[in-house]
Structure formats: structure tokens, C-alpha cells
Write a protein that holds these residues in place. Structure first.
Motif, PDB file in Angstrom:
ATOM      1  N   LEU A 520       0.912  -1.281   0.069  1.00 17.77           N
ATOM      2  CA  LEU A 520      -0.012   0.024  -0.063  1.00 17.77           C
ATOM      3  C   LEU A 520       0.621   1.262  -0.039  1.00 17.77           C
ATOM      4  O   LEU A 520       0.773   2.136  -0.550  1.00 17.77           O
ATOM      5  CB  LEU A 520      -0.922   0.140   1.200  1.00 17.77           C
ATOM      6  CG  LEU A 520      -2.269  -0.696   0.844  1.00 17.77           C
ATOM      7  CD1 LEU A 520      -2.984  -0.848   2.282  1.00 17.77           C
ATOM      8  CD2 LEU A 520      -3.027  -0.245  -0.208  1.00 17.77           C
ATOM      9  N   PRO A 521       1.922   1.298   0.916  1.00 18.64           N
ATOM     10  CA  PRO A 521       2.771   2.511   0.634  1.00 18.64           C
ATOM     11  C   PRO A 521       3.310   2.914  -0.659  1.00 18.64           C
ATOM     12  O   PRO A 521       3.405   3.853  -1.100  1.00 18.64           O
ATOM     13  CB  PRO A 521       3.844   2.316   1.674  1.00 18.64           C
ATOM     14  CG  PRO A 521       3.252   1.523   2.672  1.00 18.64           C
ATOM     15  CD  PRO A 521       2.274   0.299   1.670  1.00 18.64           C
ATOM     16  N   HIS A 524       0.947   4.658  -3.065  1.00 15.77           N
ATOM     17  CA  HIS A 524       0.611   5.924  -2.937  1.00 15.77           C
ATOM     18  C   HIS A 524       1.484   6.765  -3.657  1.00 15.77           C
ATOM     19  O   HIS A 524       1.497   7.987  -3.627  1.00 15.77           O
ATOM     20  CB  HIS A 524       0.686   6.344  -1.431  1.00 15.77           C
ATOM     21  CG  HIS A 524      -0.474   5.580  -0.966  1.00 15.77           C
ATOM     22  ND1 HIS A 524      -0.487   5.381   0.466  1.00 15.77           N
ATOM     23  CD2 HIS A 524      -1.677   5.282  -1.310  1.00 15.77           C
ATOM     24  CE1 HIS A 524      -1.721   4.522   0.906  1.00 15.77           C
ATOM     25  NE2 HIS A 524      -2.425   4.538  -0.146  1.00 15.77           N
ATOM     26  N   GLU A 565      -8.297  -0.725  -8.430  1.00 13.90           N
ATOM     27  CA  GLU A 565      -8.063   0.750  -7.926  1.00 13.90           C
ATOM     28  C   GLU A 565      -7.996   1.550  -9.142  1.00 13.90           C
ATOM     29  O   GLU A 565      -8.311   2.719  -9.113  1.00 13.90           O
ATOM     30  CB  GLU A 565      -6.832   0.556  -7.189  1.00 13.90           C
ATOM     31  CG  GLU A 565      -6.900  -0.026  -5.799  1.00 13.90           C
ATOM     32  CD  GLU A 565      -7.540   0.996  -5.009  1.00 13.90           C
ATOM     33  OE1 GLU A 565      -7.047   2.232  -4.626  1.00 13.90           O
ATOM     34  OE2 GLU A 565      -8.507   0.613  -4.268  1.00 13.90           O
TER      35      GLU A 565
END
Length: 698
Positions: A520-521, A524, A565
Motif C-alpha cells: 500500500l505505501p 501511494h 483501484e
């Protein structure tokens, strides 16, 4: 195929009767890692290349929300990498058209239907069609799962009817790109696929010879399994070569060289057990009194124990433990006449097999394993040369083998009418497949005819996907198509394999969600980082899925979430929770339907396969009883009989292993299956030896 048919960790071929008994719900074998497939990198790199170009184009245009449609066409690059390029071109075209048609149906339904429950039904029916058609066409990995994943996702994408043509055109364009990517290696290695499949046959034959050589003095527990693997590899290689066109002399010469290598690999089937002299099989009056055990005719095996008359009876005990049916020969042929009289094989001087003269050699037990290992080393060396792309090795064939290749390709189909005289000399060309079997569209339609064992599997998929999607809706999950895809992915050939796939899917998705959380990091960092992660996950999925499905699912899960996403971002916690619930619901409901909707036709398939094996055996023994081949016509008939018998034996083994893992089945005919396989492999060995005499020159 095969793991569900094992007992206590042994091969189904090692224990009499084990071939039709199965451990109902294995766990350890479901998660055990295997060796990766030798060409895993080819579909992996092809898919990455086909995805990269449209993904970067959409990023440059600022339309990453359209990535689902381009991915639909690009994912077609995962298919048909085991086929020669001419056949690959046709197959990939059908895959792209099937993908685009499925996407068009899904998008049209999404634009017209507002009921989520009805969309689940439509997605389930499409998934059922995908499963049945992919099984009937024998498309190979990744099978129906990619088609179902894309189509099921598209059913739940917000859509307007006016947008459908553009989205379909984008998928078609990406599909054309995938076709070009998969066909591009033909410019560098035009014979690459057929060289690899022949290399596999050579490696399997080398493994059989080594197994036989290592079994000298003991029970050859692994020989039947190695023998079946060799027969299957050789059979698959011939079918692949039959797909290779020979429009130019250069291509004809290249294919002829591969045929010579394959004939040499096939000769291993005639040198190992359970080979017996076919003439004795065709003449029952002396089959039980004068025929030696099949291992006595091998030049590559660990024999001959019959030269050790002073030893106790390891040979009879060995056959009583491993192959009970062969004991009838031992009972009818006492040991003491062997030590007092000449060897029975010397009475067959008319048989054109110079191996029979080996009984006069001083120490055959020491030389034959050495010869088998030497031949195995030669076959392995040739396989490495094929894989490396070096020029084809020169292979010397026996006169009978050369006659066989000339005979099968002696005439072009339709070159003359039946009964008309032949004008001019025969034109020699590549070997041709045996006539009488449907091919192409007719073969697919025959597999889908009423009574097909594929129809219950289609019913399983439809019922399981519908119930899984509805159950997902009942618990409030916002992505019911994940449950549909999960249910569709677990359905395999039988209940036992479906249980294994459900366990693998659940484990892989759980670990994949953990990986997604860890990534997830990086997501971003921006769209380019997300694209790079998606491509890396695609590469990792193809690298791991051939070792075990759960290992590939670890990378598939974050890749699927990344595609979501791109279209409509969802909070990570919601996405992870929905995915986990859908996985558990889809696997549980799908497995329950798999148990309840039984495939009672699996046993019927065994009866059909037994009949085909019996018919092929009768033809084989009739040809062998007629004596050695004296010309191209006889060699052609023997070659075709061998092809039919090998194919029937492979089909029988597949039918047995499917039925062995199916629940709620009537008792299977274990004795008939064992007898049919033993006789079939003996007849196959006789046909191969007939086409291998005199002995091969190194």
C-alpha cells in the motif's frame, strides 16, 4: 492430474489397484511445491509486454480508468505457448475473439440490467460456458480462469450502451497486440515450440531408461509410472509435430530431423517392461508355456535375472508383488527347465531382434544397465541441444524406423482414388497422423455431444457460481463477482482436485491480501508505481503458479485489487475485507456444489476408454502376429496402430484418474483396468520394437 490417485505417498502405478483408489481430501499434496514448468517465462514475459504498451499509453492519455478493457485483450498473451507457431496463430485468434465476445456480452448486460442478482446469474452462465469450451478444446493453461475473471468483472462495471463499442474496440486492439507479441519469437526461433516438446519426450525416455537401469536386482517400482510418462510425452510430441506445416523443403527437413529424434525416444518404450513378444500374445497356444517374461527382451533394462539359475526366485516374487497377472507365465514356465535347457528366447530366432543374441554374451547383467545409461545420456544430451537452439543432432535410425517414416508419409491424402493404380514413385514427406479420428471443430463438438462428461462439470460451475454470488450479496459484500470467480476457479476434473484448488485458492488469497497490505505505501507514489507493481505481480504470478496454484495466487490477488483501484478507488480496508469474505464464501459454496452435483459420467468414460483400448490392442496384436514389416505400407500400418494404442492408453489413464477422485461413484473395474493397461503397454512395446529392429546405431 495424478496426485489424487496416490496412496501413502506412492505413485498410483506402484501399488496394484491403487490407480483407481484415491485419498478423498488430501492436504499435504495440495500445498507441496513442484518444479516449475520449463517454459513458464514465455507466457509471463509475453503478458508483461502485451500489458505494458497499452498501460503506458493510457497513463500518457490520463485514462487509466479504461485499463480493464485493454487488459482483457492483453491477457490473451498467456495462451497457446506450447503450440507450433502456425497452430498458435489460429488458437490465439480464437482466444482473442472469445475474450472480446465475452466482454461484449458482459458490458451489454451491465448497461441494460440493473438487478445485481440477475447479473450474478448471467456471469455464472458465461463462466460455465468458458469452463466447458476450454475443456473441450484442450486449450491448456491458464484455461478458463482468465476469461471468467475479465468477463465476470465487466458484468459489474457501470456502463452505458453507447460506450460498449469503444470499449470492445480497445479490447480487440489489445488482443491484436497480444497476438503479435506471442508470434514475434517465430522470427528468431521458428521451430522453438516443437523442439521443446521433442526435448521433453527425449528427457522422459531418458528417465525411463535410467529408472530401468537402477532397478536392476530389485523391484522396479517406478518403472510403470515412468513408462506411462514416456508414452504420454511421446504421444503429445507426435500430435504437436502433426500441427507443423511443411510448405517449404527447409521446413520439411527441419521437421524430419525432429521426427527422427522422436522415433529414437520412442524406441525406449520397446526396450523396457512390460514388453513381451507380441507374436506369443497373438498365439495363445504357447503364450503361457514358452514365452519369457517381458523384461528378458530388454536391451536397456536391468535384466536378465534368468541367467542366475542358482539364486532363489526373486523374479517370480518380484512379479507376484508388482504385477500379479504376470505370475501366470511364471507358473506355467518352471525355473528348473530354464537352468537345464536352452533359454526360451533362443527359440525365436525368426524374430528380427538382434537383442535376442545377447543371451550368449558372458555378462549381460553388467552390460545392459550400462547400455541403458549410455542411451539415456545420449537422449539427454540431444534434449539439451534442442533446448539450446543449436543445430539438430544427427540421429541414425534402424532400417525399420526409416521405413516407418517413409511409409506413413508415403502418399498425400487424396492423391489418388481408392482402387486406382499408383502413377509414378511415392513422394516421401513428413509422417502423418493416423486416420479415423475427428479433428478441429468436429473433435470439439464430439466432446460436447449429449452424454459428455463435461456437461456435469458445466452444471457444477453454473450452480456453484450463482449460489456463491448470491451468498456474497447476502452478507453485504460489494464485489459479488469475486465470489463468482472464486467458485469458477476451483472446479477441476473431479471432487478431490476441486478440494485441492479450493484450499490453494483460499491460502493464496489470504497471503496475497497480506502482500497487498504491505504494498500500500508504494501504491501511494502515483500511477506509474501502480502500473509497475501490477506488471511485477503478473510476472510473479506466472513464475509461481506452475509450482503450485496457491503460490501464484499470492501475486494474482494484489494484481486484481490494483485493477480495481485503477477504475474506481475504494478504501483499502473495505477492499481487503470484501476480497477475503468473497474468497471464503466462493470457495465454501463452490466446493459444496461440487460435492452435491456429482459427475456420474466419469465412470462411463472409463468404459468407453476400455473399449477403445481393447479395439486398439486387437489391431496391434493382429499386425504383430502377421510377422515383421516388409515394406513401407506395413510399417505405416504398424505406426498408425501404435499411435492409436498410445493415445487410447493415455486416455484410459486420464479417465481412471478423474474417476478415482470423484465422489459418489459406483465401484470401478480395477481388474479390467489393470489388465487392459498391462496388455496395452505390452502390445505397444511390441509395436515399437517391431519398428525398431534391427538395433539402433548410436
Amino acid at each position: 492430474m495424478g496426485k489424487h490417485a496416490k496412496l501413502a505417498g506412492k505413485s498410483a502405478f506402484e501399488v496394484p489397484g491403487s490407480m483407481v483408489r484415491a485419498r478423498p481430501l488430501p492436504v499435504r499434496s495440495a500445498v507441496r511445491l513442484r518444479r516449475p514448468v520449463d517454459i513458464w517465462h514465455k507466457p509471463a514475459l509475453s503478458a508483461v509486454a502485451a500489458l505494458t504498451i497499452p498501460d503506458l499509453t493510457l497513463w500518457a492519455l490520463g485514462r487509466l480508468d479504461l485499463i480493464l478493457y485493454t487488459s482483457a485483450g492483453a491477457m490473451c498473451a498467456l495462451y497457446a505457448h506450447g503450440l507450433p507457431y502456425a497452430a498458435r496463430a489460429r488458437t490465439l485468434a480464437w482466444v482473442v475473439l472469445g475474450m472480446v465476445a465475452s466482454l461484449g456480452i458482459a458490458l451489454t448486460a451491465a448497461s441494460l440490467i440493473t438487478s445485481t442478482a440477475l447479473l450474478v446469474v448471467c456471469a455464472s452462465l458465461v463462466a460455465s460456458v468458458h469452463k466447458v469450451v476450454c475443456e473441450a478444446t484442450c486449450i491448456g493453461p491458464p484455461g478458463n480462469i482468465i476469461l471468467t475473471f475479465i468477463a465476470a468483472s465487466a458484468f459489474f462495471v457501470p456502463q452505458h450502451l453507447g460506450q460498449v463499442p469503444l470499449h470492445i474496440a480497445m479490447a480487440l486492439g489489445a488482443g491484436v497486440l497480444a497476438w503479435l507479441v506471442c508470434m514475434a519469437p517465430a522470427l528468431i526461433r521458428p521451430q522453438g515450440p516443437e523442439r521443446i516438446v521433442v526435448a521433453r519426450a527425449l528427457e522422459a525416455a531418458a528417465g525411463l531408461l535410467r529408472t530401468e537401469a537402477e532397478a536392476d536386482g530389485g523391484q522396479p517400482a517406478g518403472v510403470p509410472h515412468a513408462r506411462h510418462a514416456t508414452a504420454a510425452a511421446v504421444n503429445a510430441a507426435w500430435h504437436t509435430l502433426f500441427l507443423v506445416p511443411v510448405r517449404t523443403p527447409a521446413r520439411a527437413a527441419a521437421r524430419a530431423g525432429l521426427e527422427r529424434l522422436l522415433v529414437r525416444a520412442e524406441s525406449a518404450l520397446g526396450d523396457t517392461e512390460p514388453a513381451i513378444e507380441a507374436s506369443a500374445e497373438a498365439e495363445p497356444r504357447d503364450a503361457r508355456s514358452a514365452e519369457p517374461e517381458p523384461r528378458h527382451t530388454r536391451t536397456t533394462g536391468p535384466e536378465p535375472r534368468h541367467t542366475r539359475s542358482a539364486e532363489p526366485e526373486p523374479r517370480d516374487a518380484r512379479f507376484a508383488k508388482a504385477e500379479p497377472r504376470h505370475t501366470q507365465f511364471a507358473e506355467a514356465e518352471p525355473r528348473h527347465p530354464r537352468s537345464a535347457g536352452p533359454e526360451p528366447r533362443h527359440t525365436r530366432s525368426a524374430e528380427p531382434e538382434p537383442r535376442h543374441t545377447r543371451s550368449a554374451e558372458p555378462e549381460p547383467r553388467d552390460t545392459r544397465p550400462a547400455e541403458a545409461k549410455a542411451e539415456a545420456d545420449r537422449l539427454g544430451g540431444w534434449a539439451r541441444e534442442l533446448r539450446s537452439g543449436r543445430p539438430l543432432p544427427e540421429v541414425v535410425l534402424s532400417a525399420a524406423q526409416a521405413e516407418e517414416l517413409a511409409g506413413v508419409a508415403a502418399e498425400e491424402p487424396g492423391s489418388r482414388r481408392p482402387g486406382s493404380p499408383r502413377l509414378g514413385p511415392r513422394r516421401q514427406g513428413p509422417r502423418r497422423p493416423a486416420p479415423g479420428h475427428p479433428r478441429g471443430v468436429r473433435a470439439v463438438l464430439a466432446r460436447l455431444a449429449p452424454g459428455s462428461p463435461l456437461l456435469p462439470i458445466g452444471a457444477r460451475v453454473a450452480a456453484g457460481c450463482v449460489l456463491a454470488g448470491w451468498a456474497s450479496m447476502a452478507v453485504g459484500v460489494g464485489h459479488p463477482y469475486w465470489a463468482v470467480v472464486t467458485a469458477a476457479s476451483i472446479y477441476q476434473a473431479n471432487t478431490t482436485l476441486s478440494w485441492q484448488r479450493a484450499l490453494q485458492r483460499t491460502l493464496g488469497n489470504l497471503l496475497g491480501l497480506l502482500l497487498y497490505t504491505a504494498l500500500l505505501p508504494l501504491m501511494h507514489l502515483g500511477p506509474l508505481a501502480m502500473i509497475a507493481l501490477a506488471l511485477a505481480c503478473q510476472l510473479g504470478a506466472e513464475a509461481g503458479i506452475t509450482r503450485n496454484y496457491w503460490l501464484g495466487s499470492v501475486c494474482v490477488t494484489p494484481m486484481a485489487l490494483l485493477l480495481t483501484e485503477f477504475g474506481s478507488p475504494v478504501p483499502a480496508t473495505t477492499l481487503i475485507a470484501d476480497r477475503w469474505i468473497d474468497t471464503v464464501v466462493g470457495a465454501a459454496v463452490g466446493l459444496a456444489c461440487c460435492v452435491l452435483v456429482t459427475n456420474r459420467r466419469a465412470a462411463d468414460r472409463i468404459e468407453v476408454a476400455l473399449g477403445r483400448v481393447a479395439a486398439a490392442e486387437a489391431v496391434a496384436f493382429g499386425l504383430l502376429a502377421a510377422g515383421p514389416a516388409t515394406g513401407a505400407d506395413e510399417a505405416r500400418d504398424i505406426g498408425w496402430a501404435r499411435d492409436r494404442l498410445a493415445g487410447c492408453l493415455v486416455e484410459l489413464r486420464e479417465a481412471v484418474e478423474v474417476a478415482a477422485g470423484e465422489w459418489w461413484q459406483r465401484p470401478l473395474p480395477e481388474e479390467r483396468i489393470a489388465h487392459a493397461e498391462q496388455r496395452g503397454h505390452r502390445a505397444l512395446a511390441g509395436l515399437v520394437r517391431r519398428l525398431s529392429a534391427p538395433a539402433l546405431a548410436a
